[in-house]
Design an enzyme around this catalytic site. Structure first.
Site, short mmCIF file in Angstrom:
data_model
loop_
_atom_site.label_atom_id
_atom_site.label_comp_id
_atom_site.label_asym_id
_atom_site.label_seq_id
_atom_site.Cartn_x
_atom_site.Cartn_y
_atom_site.Cartn_z
N ALA A 1 0.87 -1.18 0.00
CA ALA A 1 0.00 0.00 0.00
C ALA A 1 0.91 1.23 0.00
O ALA A 1 2.06 1.15 0.42
CB ALA A 1 -0.89 -0.01 1.24
N GLY B 1 0.58 -5.10 0.53
CA GLY B 1 -0.58 -5.21 -0.36
C GLY B 1 -0.24 -5.90 -1.68
O GLY B 1 -1.12 -6.45 -2.34
N GLU C 1 -0.41 -9.48 -0.92
CA GLU C 1 -1.84 -9.77 -0.75
C GLU C 1 -2.56 -9.83 -2.11
O GLU C 1 -3.43 -10.67 -2.32
CB GLU C 1 -2.49 -8.70 0.14
CG GLU C 1 -1.98 -8.79 1.58
CD GLU C 1 -2.49 -7.65 2.44
OE1 GLU C 1 -2.11 -6.50 2.18
OE2 GLU C 1 -3.26 -7.90 3.38
N GLU D 1 4.32 -5.29 7.26
CA GLU D 1 3.50 -4.28 7.95
C GLU D 1 3.90 -4.06 9.40
O GLU D 1 3.84 -2.95 9.90
CB GLU D 1 2.00 -4.66 7.87
CG GLU D 1 1.37 -4.46 6.51
CD GLU D 1 1.54 -5.63 5.56
OE1 GLU D 1 2.33 -6.54 5.85
OE2 GLU D 1 0.87 -5.62 4.51
N1 COA Z 1 4.65 3.29 -0.61
C1 COA Z 1 5.09 4.46 -1.10
N2 COA Z 1 6.25 4.62 -1.74
C2 COA Z 1 7.01 3.52 -1.88
C3 COA Z 1 6.62 2.26 -1.40
C4 COA Z 1 5.37 2.17 -0.74
N3 COA Z 1 4.89 1.01 -0.28
N4 COA Z 1 7.58 1.37 -1.69
C5 COA Z 1 8.55 2.04 -2.34
N5 COA Z 1 8.21 3.34 -2.46
C6 COA Z 1 8.98 4.41 -3.08
C7 COA Z 1 10.15 4.84 -2.21
O1 COA Z 1 9.73 5.75 -1.22
C8 COA Z 1 11.06 5.46 -3.24
O2 COA Z 1 10.58 6.76 -3.53
P1 COA Z 1 11.62 7.99 -3.79
O3 COA Z 1 12.36 7.58 -5.04
O4 COA Z 1 10.72 9.15 -3.99
O5 COA Z 1 12.49 8.05 -2.59
C9 COA Z 1 10.84 4.60 -4.48
O6 COA Z 1 9.59 3.94 -4.27
C10 COA Z 1 11.91 3.56 -4.66
O7 COA Z 1 12.01 2.81 -3.43
P2 COA Z 1 13.39 2.57 -2.68
O8 COA Z 1 13.08 2.23 -1.26
O9 COA Z 1 14.33 3.72 -2.89
O10 COA Z 1 13.96 1.32 -3.48
P3 COA Z 1 14.85 0.11 -2.94
O11 COA Z 1 15.20 -0.69 -4.14
O12 COA Z 1 15.94 0.63 -2.07
O13 COA Z 1 13.86 -0.75 -1.99
C11 COA Z 1 11.79 -1.84 -1.39
C12 COA Z 1 12.73 -1.38 -2.53
C13 COA Z 1 10.51 -2.36 -2.07
C14 COA Z 1 12.45 -2.97 -0.60
C15 COA Z 1 11.48 -0.67 -0.46
O14 COA Z 1 11.04 0.42 -1.24
C16 COA Z 1 10.44 -0.95 0.57
O15 COA Z 1 10.73 -1.57 1.58
N6 COA Z 1 9.18 -0.45 0.36
C17 COA Z 1 8.14 -0.51 1.33
C18 COA Z 1 7.56 -1.90 1.46
C19 COA Z 1 6.48 -1.94 2.50
O16 COA Z 1 6.69 -1.70 3.67
N7 COA Z 1 5.27 -2.27 2.04
C20 COA Z 1 4.13 -2.43 2.91
C21 COA Z 1 3.36 -1.20 3.01
S1 COA Z 1 1.94 -1.46 4.05
#
Ligand code: COA
Length: 260
Positions: free
Chosen positions: A67, A112, A115, A135
């Site tokens: 999400a 999500g 999911e 989460e």
């Molecule tokens: N919501 C909003 N933005 C998100 C996102 C999310 N769930 N997941 C990634 N992004 C954004 C990051 O903020 C970043 O934005 P920016 O370029 O403006 O800084 C961009 O996507 C790239 O992500 P980044 O974290 O820099 O890439 P990465 O390769 O280092 O890591 C992930 C990738 C997927 C491991 C990491 O982004 C992550 O852990 N995301 C969140 C996952 C999460 O907690 N999901 C559950 C949400 S309830």
């Protein structure tokens, strides 16, 4: 087909590909995207041109990274239950689809995203895909069915571990635990998904729809799975395709199913 902002649709050979397309945020699901998925799936279910659905993410890195955290940080006691119920409804629409739905998981499937993949009937992942329900790291739990479907797919012990630690697992581990059906190289992803769909689409559509209903009944506390099976068996026996399937076998020819 209507135009959506964050969901791209393409129809080939009666297979609709729904691509979540928010590359700047790893295809994270914001409210608009959830509503667009609802709209696109709703349309696909009634569109006779659509016989199967593939759900995937745009780009090379992510299927869906959860999400949208920018939006969920605004959730509170007043609006959060509705938020979860709304997502559950949309993903329930996918799970209960009479048309086969396959997740083509092309990268991170987190929160999500995991999911969404789990709501699909079948999952095929690329070797670089990563799965998880992180989460708890944000102080919440999954709200779009993750606690339920993960437990159904991988069993209680592994689900507890993944949900309580928030740790990710690789595609290989996801395969070993039953979370995905296949792991393939990136350039093989759509071939594999299409190969599975071509096998399903050769079968009688109503029989396939009745299978979905019966398997989902296993996990529906209000349904008696054996009764559902017996009822659905009877429904299949009423169809023209049943007559065609049995006749074709006895006449040593391929059946021509019409979905009737
Ligand atoms: N919501 C909003 N933005 C998100 C996102 C999310 N769930 N997941 C990634 N992004 C954004 C990051 O903020 C970043 O934005 P920016 O370029 O403006 O800084 C961009 O996507 C790239 O992500 P980044 O974290 O820099 O890439 P990465 O390769 O280092 O890591 C992930 C990738 C997927 C491991 C990491 O982004 C992550 O852990 N995301 C969140 C996952 C999460 O907690 N999901 C559950 C949400 S309830």
């Amino acid at each position: 087909m209507p135009d959506y902002e964050n969901v791209k649709l393409s129809l080939n050979d009666h297979i609709l590909t729904l691509t979540i397309d928010r590359p700047d945020s790893m295809n994270a699901l914001n409210f608009l995207t959830i509503e667009e998925i609802r709209g696109a799936i709703g349309e696909a279910l009634i569109d006779e041109q659509v016989k199967a659905i593939i759900i995937t993410g745009s780009g090379e890195k992510a299927f869906v990274a959860g999400a949208d955290i920018n939006e969920i940080r605004e959730l509170n006691e007043v609006n959060s239950r509705k938020f979860a119920e709304n997502g559950q409804e949309v993903f329930g629409q996918i799970e209960n689809s009479e048309k086969p739905v396959i997740a083509a998981v092309n990268g991170y499937a987190l929160g999500g995203g995991c999911e969404l993949a789990m709501a699909c009937h079948i999952r095929v992942a690329t070797e670089n895909a990563m799965f998880g329900q992180p989460e708890v790291k944000l102080g919440i739990i999954p709200g779009y069915g993750g606690t339920q479907r993960l437990t159904q797919l991988v069993g209680k012990g592994k689900a507890m571990e993944l949900l309580m630690t928030g740790e990710m697992i690789s595609a290989k581990e996801a395969l070993d635990t039953g979370l995905v059906n296949y792991v393939v190289a990136r350039d093989e992803l759509l071939n594999k998904v299409n190969e599975i769909l071509s096998k399903i689409l050769k079968q009688a559509p109503k029989a396939v729809a009745n299978v979905v209903d019966c398997v989902n009944a296993v996990f529906d506390n209000e349904a008696n799975g054996y009764q559902t099976e017996a009822n659905n068996f009877m429904n299949c026996c009423r169809t023209e395709d049943f007559k065609e399937g049995t006749s074709a076998f006895l006449e040593k020819r391929e059946p021509v199913f019409k979905g009737e």
